[in-house]
Design a protein around this motif. Structure first.
Motif, PDB file in Angstrom:
ATOM      1  N   SER A 114      -8.404  -5.020   5.013  1.00 19.75           N
ATOM      2  CA  SER A 114      -7.586  -5.050   3.815  1.00 19.75           C
ATOM      3  C   SER A 114      -6.438  -4.061   3.924  1.00 19.75           C
ATOM      4  O   SER A 114      -6.558  -3.010   4.542  1.00 19.75           O
ATOM      5  CB  SER A 114      -8.421  -4.705   2.588  1.00 19.75           C
ATOM      6  N   VAL A 115      -5.336  -4.429   3.296  1.00 24.53           N
ATOM      7  CA  VAL A 115      -4.172  -3.555   3.213  1.00 24.53           C
ATOM      8  C   VAL A 115      -4.148  -2.994   1.801  1.00 24.53           C
ATOM      9  O   VAL A 115      -4.199  -3.743   0.829  1.00 24.53           O
ATOM     10  CB  VAL A 115      -2.877  -4.338   3.514  1.00 24.53           C
ATOM     11  N   VAL A 116      -4.064  -1.687   1.681  1.00 26.30           N
ATOM     12  CA  VAL A 116      -4.047  -1.030   0.375  1.00 26.30           C
ATOM     13  C   VAL A 116      -2.618  -1.037  -0.164  1.00 26.30           C
ATOM     14  O   VAL A 116      -1.677  -0.662   0.537  1.00 26.30           O
ATOM     15  CB  VAL A 116      -4.582   0.414   0.484  1.00 26.30           C
ATOM     16  N   ALA A 138      -5.118  -1.484  -5.082  1.00 30.29           N
ATOM     17  CA  ALA A 138      -6.052  -2.536  -4.691  1.00 30.29           C
ATOM     18  C   ALA A 138      -5.877  -2.873  -3.219  1.00 30.29           C
ATOM     19  O   ALA A 138      -4.861  -2.531  -2.610  1.00 30.29           O
ATOM     20  CB  ALA A 138      -5.820  -3.780  -5.544  1.00 30.29           C
ATOM     21  N   GLY A 139      -6.864  -3.541  -2.652  1.00 29.19           N
ATOM     22  CA  GLY A 139      -6.803  -3.977  -1.266  1.00 29.19           C
ATOM     23  C   GLY A 139      -6.701  -5.486  -1.199  1.00 29.19           C
ATOM     24  O   GLY A 139      -7.386  -6.205  -1.927  1.00 29.19           O
ATOM     25  N   PHE A 140      -5.823  -5.980  -0.331  1.00 27.46           N
ATOM     26  CA  PHE A 140      -5.612  -7.417  -0.167  1.00 27.46           C
ATOM     27  C   PHE A 140      -5.569  -7.768   1.307  1.00 27.46           C
ATOM     28  O   PHE A 140      -5.334  -6.910   2.155  1.00 27.46           O
ATOM     29  CB  PHE A 140      -4.274  -7.850  -0.800  1.00 27.46           C
ATOM     30  N   LYS A 141      -5.723  -9.034   1.599  1.00 29.78           N
ATOM     31  CA  LYS A 141      -5.532  -9.516   2.964  1.00 29.78           C
ATOM     32  C   LYS A 141      -4.084  -9.216   3.347  1.00 29.78           C
ATOM     33  O   LYS A 141      -3.193  -9.212   2.479  1.00 29.78           O
ATOM     34  CB  LYS A 141      -5.794 -11.018   3.043  1.00 29.78           C
ATOM     35  N   PRO A 142      -3.827  -8.949   4.631  1.00 32.71           N
ATOM     36  CA  PRO A 142      -2.465  -8.571   5.052  1.00 32.71           C
ATOM     37  C   PRO A 142      -1.365  -9.532   4.593  1.00 32.71           C
ATOM     38  O   PRO A 142      -0.305  -9.096   4.150  1.00 32.71           O
ATOM     39  CB  PRO A 142      -2.562  -8.540   6.578  1.00 32.71           C
ATOM     40  N   GLU A 143      -1.628 -10.835   4.641  1.00 34.27           N
ATOM     41  CA  GLU A 143      -0.601 -11.811   4.249  1.00 34.27           C
ATOM     42  C   GLU A 143      -0.265 -11.699   2.762  1.00 34.27           C
ATOM     43  O   GLU A 143       0.892 -11.741   2.369  1.00 34.27           O
ATOM     44  CB  GLU A 143      -1.072 -13.243   4.562  1.00 34.27           C
TER      45      GLU A 143
END
Length: 70
Positions: free
Chosen positions: A19-21, A37-42
């Motif tokens: 995940s990317v913060v 929040a953390g999300f998928k890189p895309e």
């Protein structure tokens, strides 16, 4: 041997969760300005490019907080 397999599985699980913060700079969906929040890189890249968030955990200074240029 079984112990090595568990370690390999754990390593794969960690690699899958990359995940990317990001920190939101304005409201989006259920998030408010300043939420982290953390999300998928895309997805993280899409939100950053859309001006909704910045990468990392630091919110940029508001324009009113910045010192005037001389």
């Amino acid at each position: 041997m079984a112990e090595q397999t568990k370690k390999d599985e754990s390593a794969k699980a960690v690699q899958k969760d990359e995940s990317v913060v990001i920190t939101f700079t304005k409201p989006w969906s259920r998030y408010s300005r300043g939420d982290i929040a953390g999300f998928k890189p895309e997805e993280a890249e899409r939100l950053v490019k859309g001006g909704v968030a910045v990468k990392g955990t630091k919110l940029p200074a508001a324009k009113a907080d910045q010192e005037p240029k001389a």
